[in-house]
Design a protein around this motif. Structure first.
Motif, PDB file in Angstrom:
ATOM      1  N   LEU A 128       0.649  -1.336   0.245  1.00 18.20           N
ATOM      2  CA  LEU A 128       0.043  -0.293  -0.518  1.00 18.20           C
ATOM      3  C   LEU A 128       0.970   1.413  -0.052  1.00 18.20           C
ATOM      4  N   PHE A 129       2.152   1.236   0.488  1.00 21.90           N
ATOM      5  CA  PHE A 129       3.493   2.554   1.105  1.00 21.90           C
ATOM      6  C   PHE A 129       3.164   3.190  -0.767  1.00 21.90           C
ATOM      7  N   THR A 130       3.523   1.352  -1.131  1.00 25.00           N
ATOM      8  CA  THR A 130       4.699   1.950  -2.529  1.00 25.00           C
ATOM      9  C   THR A 130       3.486   2.132  -3.569  1.00 25.00           C
ATOM     10  N   PHE A 131       2.249   1.846  -3.339  1.00 25.15           N
ATOM     11  CA  PHE A 131       1.066   2.340  -3.882  1.00 25.15           C
ATOM     12  C   PHE A 131       1.079   4.049  -4.328  1.00 25.15           C
ATOM     13  N   CYS A 132       1.295   4.413  -2.573  1.00 21.18           N
ATOM     14  CA  CYS A 132       0.734   5.570  -2.794  1.00 21.18           C
ATOM     15  C   CYS A 132       2.585   6.708  -3.656  1.00 21.18           C
ATOM     16  N   TYR A 133       3.180   6.234  -3.893  1.00 21.97           N
ATOM     17  CA  TYR A 133       4.727   6.579  -4.632  1.00 21.97           C
ATOM     18  C   TYR A 133       4.695   5.973  -6.310  1.00 21.97           C
ATOM     19  N   CYS A 134       3.363   5.689  -6.481  1.00 22.65           N
ATOM     20  CA  CYS A 134       3.192   5.147  -8.162  1.00 22.65           C
ATOM     21  C   CYS A 134       3.127   6.546  -9.296  1.00 22.65           C
ATOM     22  N   GLY A 135       4.366   7.559  -8.541  1.00 22.62           N
ATOM     23  CA  GLY A 135       3.883   8.383  -9.592  1.00 22.62           C
ATOM     24  C   GLY A 135       5.308   8.528 -11.150  1.00 22.62           C
ATOM     25  N   HIS A 136       5.768   6.926 -10.869  1.00 25.23           N
ATOM     26  CA  HIS A 136       6.420   7.471 -12.151  1.00 25.23           C
ATOM     27  C   HIS A 136       6.535   7.508 -13.509  1.00 25.23           C
ATOM     28  N   ALA A 137       5.149   6.498 -13.461  1.00 23.58           N
ATOM     29  CA  ALA A 137       4.918   6.663 -15.266  1.00 23.58           C
ATOM     30  C   ALA A 137       4.709   8.287 -15.744  1.00 23.58           C
ATOM     31  N   VAL A 138       5.147   9.414 -15.185  1.00 18.64           N
ATOM     32  CA  VAL A 138       4.229  10.243 -15.155  1.00 18.64           C
ATOM     33  C   VAL A 138       5.326  11.683 -15.010  1.00 18.64           C
ATOM     34  N   PHE A 139       6.308  11.133 -14.077  1.00 23.15           N
ATOM     35  CA  PHE A 139       7.548  11.624 -13.618  1.00 23.15           C
ATOM     36  C   PHE A 139       8.587  12.658 -14.872  1.00 23.15           C
ATOM     37  N   PRO A 140       8.224  11.105 -16.171  1.00 23.14           N
ATOM     38  CA  PRO A 140       9.051  11.477 -17.299  1.00 23.14           C
ATOM     39  C   PRO A 140       8.598  12.940 -17.813  1.00 23.14           C
ATOM     40  N   THR A 141       7.336  12.792 -17.837  1.00 32.59           N
ATOM     41  CA  THR A 141       6.175  13.836 -18.577  1.00 32.59           C
ATOM     42  C   THR A 141       6.488  15.396 -18.362  1.00 32.59           C
ATOM     43  N   ILE A 142       6.392  15.179 -16.532  1.00 40.26           N
ATOM     44  CA  ILE A 142       6.091  16.175 -15.892  1.00 40.26           C
ATOM     45  C   ILE A 142       6.982  16.815 -16.493  1.00 40.26           C
ATOM     46  N   LEU A 195      -7.545  -4.505  -3.362  1.00 40.94           N
ATOM     47  CA  LEU A 195      -6.845  -4.582  -4.881  1.00 40.94           C
ATOM     48  C   LEU A 195      -5.822  -3.618  -4.895  1.00 40.94           C
ATOM     49  N   MET A 196      -5.894  -2.528  -4.477  1.00 44.38           N
ATOM     50  CA  MET A 196      -4.674  -1.340  -4.513  1.00 44.38           C
ATOM     51  C   MET A 196      -3.388  -2.123  -3.282  1.00 44.38           C
ATOM     52  N   ALA A 197      -3.442  -2.924  -3.184  1.00 43.23           N
ATOM     53  CA  ALA A 197      -2.545  -3.925  -2.368  1.00 43.23           C
ATOM     54  C   ALA A 197      -1.356  -4.532  -3.424  1.00 43.23           C
ATOM     55  N   PHE A 198      -2.701  -5.023  -4.038  1.00 44.76           N
ATOM     56  CA  PHE A 198      -2.277  -5.924  -5.508  1.00 44.76           C
ATOM     57  C   PHE A 198      -1.637  -4.942  -6.412  1.00 44.76           C
ATOM     58  N   THR A 199      -2.047  -3.572  -6.687  1.00 44.32           N
ATOM     59  CA  THR A 199      -1.184  -2.684  -7.707  1.00 44.32           C
ATOM     60  C   THR A 199      -0.029  -2.669  -7.270  1.00 44.32           C
ATOM     61  N   GLY A 200       0.008  -2.332  -5.684  1.00 50.24           N
ATOM     62  CA  GLY A 200       1.150  -1.890  -5.591  1.00 50.24           C
ATOM     63  C   GLY A 200       2.805  -3.013  -5.418  1.00 50.24           C
ATOM     64  N   ALA A 201       1.693  -3.559  -4.837  1.00 45.12           N
ATOM     65  CA  ALA A 201       2.925  -4.503  -4.740  1.00 45.12           C
ATOM     66  C   ALA A 201       3.872  -5.773  -6.552  1.00 45.12           C
ATOM     67  N   PHE A 202       2.239  -5.448  -7.557  1.00 46.32           N
ATOM     68  CA  PHE A 202       2.847  -6.160  -8.651  1.00 46.32           C
ATOM     69  C   PHE A 202       2.543  -5.277  -9.557  1.00 46.32           C
ATOM     70  N   LEU A 203       2.684  -3.626  -9.189  1.00 49.50           N
ATOM     71  CA  LEU A 203       2.567  -3.011 -10.927  1.00 49.50           C
ATOM     72  C   LEU A 203       4.119  -2.318  -9.562  1.00 49.50           C
ATOM     73  N   GLY A 204       2.834  -1.649  -8.998  1.00 55.12           N
ATOM     74  CA  GLY A 204       3.882  -0.519  -8.472  1.00 55.12           C
ATOM     75  C   GLY A 204       5.286  -0.832  -7.834  1.00 55.12           C
ATOM     76  N   VAL A 205       5.841  -2.186  -7.378  1.00 47.08           N
ATOM     77  CA  VAL A 205       7.273  -2.486  -7.119  1.00 47.08           C
ATOM     78  C   VAL A 205       8.512  -2.226  -8.245  1.00 47.08           C
ATOM     79  N   THR A 206       7.199  -3.090  -9.537  1.00 50.00           N
ATOM     80  CA  THR A 206       7.616  -3.172 -10.403  1.00 50.00           C
ATOM     81  C   THR A 206       8.133  -1.985 -11.619  1.00 50.00           C
TER      82      THR A 206
END
Length: 423
Positions: free
Chosen positions: A223-237, A356-367
């Motif tokens: 869940l903590f990792t999910f909160c910091y999943c902003g990397h997808a938009v960092f390059p655009t910003i 669902l948010m925990a799954f998103t953070g673990a599988f997608l956020g960490v990766t």
């Protein structure tokens, strides 16, 4: 002489290109200011994850707050790695561009898949969030659709989908709409409402909680990792900035302020509700209080305004694979409507926001936020492959990251399956 002449010609062309680049760098660059970029970065990090902060601490105990700080530091560092991947490479504008620079077309494809899947699950989480909170506000309301009586959360998910549907048909959505300006304000209002309820609405801060719950630490980290999943938009910003060299300062400010906000919500919510913290803090709030209604209504606005923006990149990716002559407006509407319908079905089938948010953070956020930035940086920057402190940190991330991803994904999937099996 022919070879020498060719070398002289190439050298002359390189001198001309360098001169043109120097002249171009002297021209005033258009883009956003440092202050506006900070706002965009904060909006990217201030999402619906803040609702799960008390629940995350209740899963891991007070000591899990150390993990919140550690995850923030690691995600800030990998955000810096993305910046270094782009530094001196003006053609790189987005996260998939970094993947292509590092690993070619396969790298772009892998990063794109993780990005789009993450966006899809976030959009699904929006619908679950709306259903949960509307049911809390109107617990006795029901709907009739084609003669069928639909009650509770499912009815509100369908109602929300109908409200959102027309907004998905517009194609003129800018990239920066990803990070709508209301995100930061909504987070601040939400934290303020929770603190107000604890201090002035008679509930108080009496829960002591547990120091540590070893069995729930992987859920907390996810869940903590999910909160910091902003990397997808960092390059655009970063690409939107007038002075890209200021991006490291912007990134540091954004992570510090967002961590303070998340920490306040986690500590305040856990002191109020303790082990009874639900997956969304708004579900714990007393229904009759005005502060609760303000918190819930503020929470409800953001998903409705952001859903269309979240799924637009997915729709654009599907449309880009179609022949140009078939990209008519009716086809685009069908594609966007189909995406909405599919997220509604997932939200009805898996109505567990926290899991669902925990799954998103673990599988997608960490990766997407830890592993891929580290791998891309090592591939692009050959100097980073030399043994040193930086390489040790990156290797540590690459060793710890998969363990967190596997354990967090397993636990979240197990919890989802267990709840689906309950009568």
């Amino acid at each position: 002489m022919g070879a020498e002449g060719k070398l002289l010609t190439e050298k002359h062309n390189m001198e001309i290109e360098n001169r043109l680049e120097d002249q171009h760098s002297e021209l005033p660059r258009r883009g956003t200011s440092v202050f506006k970029t900070c706002s965009n970065g904060l909006n990217a990090l201030s999402g619906i994850g803040i609702l799960s902060m008390p629940y995350a601490v209740s899963q891991g105990g007070w000591l899990s707050l150390i993990l919140l700080l550690l995850v923030a530091i690691l995600c800030w560092y990998t955000g810096m790695l993305l910046h270094r991947c782009m530094d001196g490479r003006p053609l790189i504008k987005s996260y998939p561009d970094i993947g292509e620079e590092a690993f070619g077309y396969k790298g772009r494809a892998i990063i794109s898949i993780f990005m789009y899947l993450e966006l899809y699950l976030v959009a699904t989480g929006f619908l679950i969030l709306e259903g949960d909170n509307l049911e809390k506000l109107f617990p006795t309301m029901s709907f009739r659709v084609c003669g069928l009586r639909i009650v509770g959360k499912q009815g509100f998910v369908l109602l929300t989908a109908l409200v959102i549907l027309p907004t998905t048909w517009f194609k003129s959505l800018g990239v920066l709409a990803y990070v709508s300006a209301g995100g930061v304000l909504a987070s601040i209002i939400l934290v303020g409402c929770v603190m107000w309820i604890g201090a002035f609405d008679g509930i108080g801060f009496h829960e002591r909680g547990k120091k540590v719950n070893w069995g729930g630490l992987t859920t907390s980290i996810s869940l903590f990792t999910f909160c910091y999943c902003g990397h997808a938009v960092f390059p655009t910003i970063r690409s939107s900035m007038k002075e890209t060299r200021q991006f490291p300062k912007v990134l540091l400010v954004c992570f510090i302020l967002s961590t303070i906000t998340y920490g306040l919500m986690a500590i305040t919510g856990y002191m109020i509700f303790g082990e009874y913290s639900k997956s969304q803090v708004t579900l714990n709030l007393p229904t009759r209080e005005i502060s609760t209604k303000i918190a819930i209504y503020t929470t409800l606005i953001n998903p409705i305004t952001k859903y269309a923006i979240i799924i637009t990149p997915i729709a654009n990716a599907i449309e880009s694979k179609m022949p140009f002559h078939k990209r008519s407006r009716p086809i685009c509407i069908i594609i966007r409507t189909s995406i909405l319908i599919s997220t509604v079905l997932v939200a009805l089938f898996i109505p567990f926001f926290g899991y669902l948010m925990a799954f998103t953070g673990a599988f997608l956020g960490v990766t997407g936020s830890l592993l891929l930035p580290s791998l891309c940086y090592l591939k692009i920057n050959k100097a980073a492959q030399r043994f040193g402190f930086e390489l040790i940190i990156i290797i540590g991330i690459l060793l710890i990251g998969p363990f967190i991803a596997v354990m967090g994904t397993y636990n979240s999937m197990r919890q989802i399956v267990n709840h689906l099996q309950k009568p």
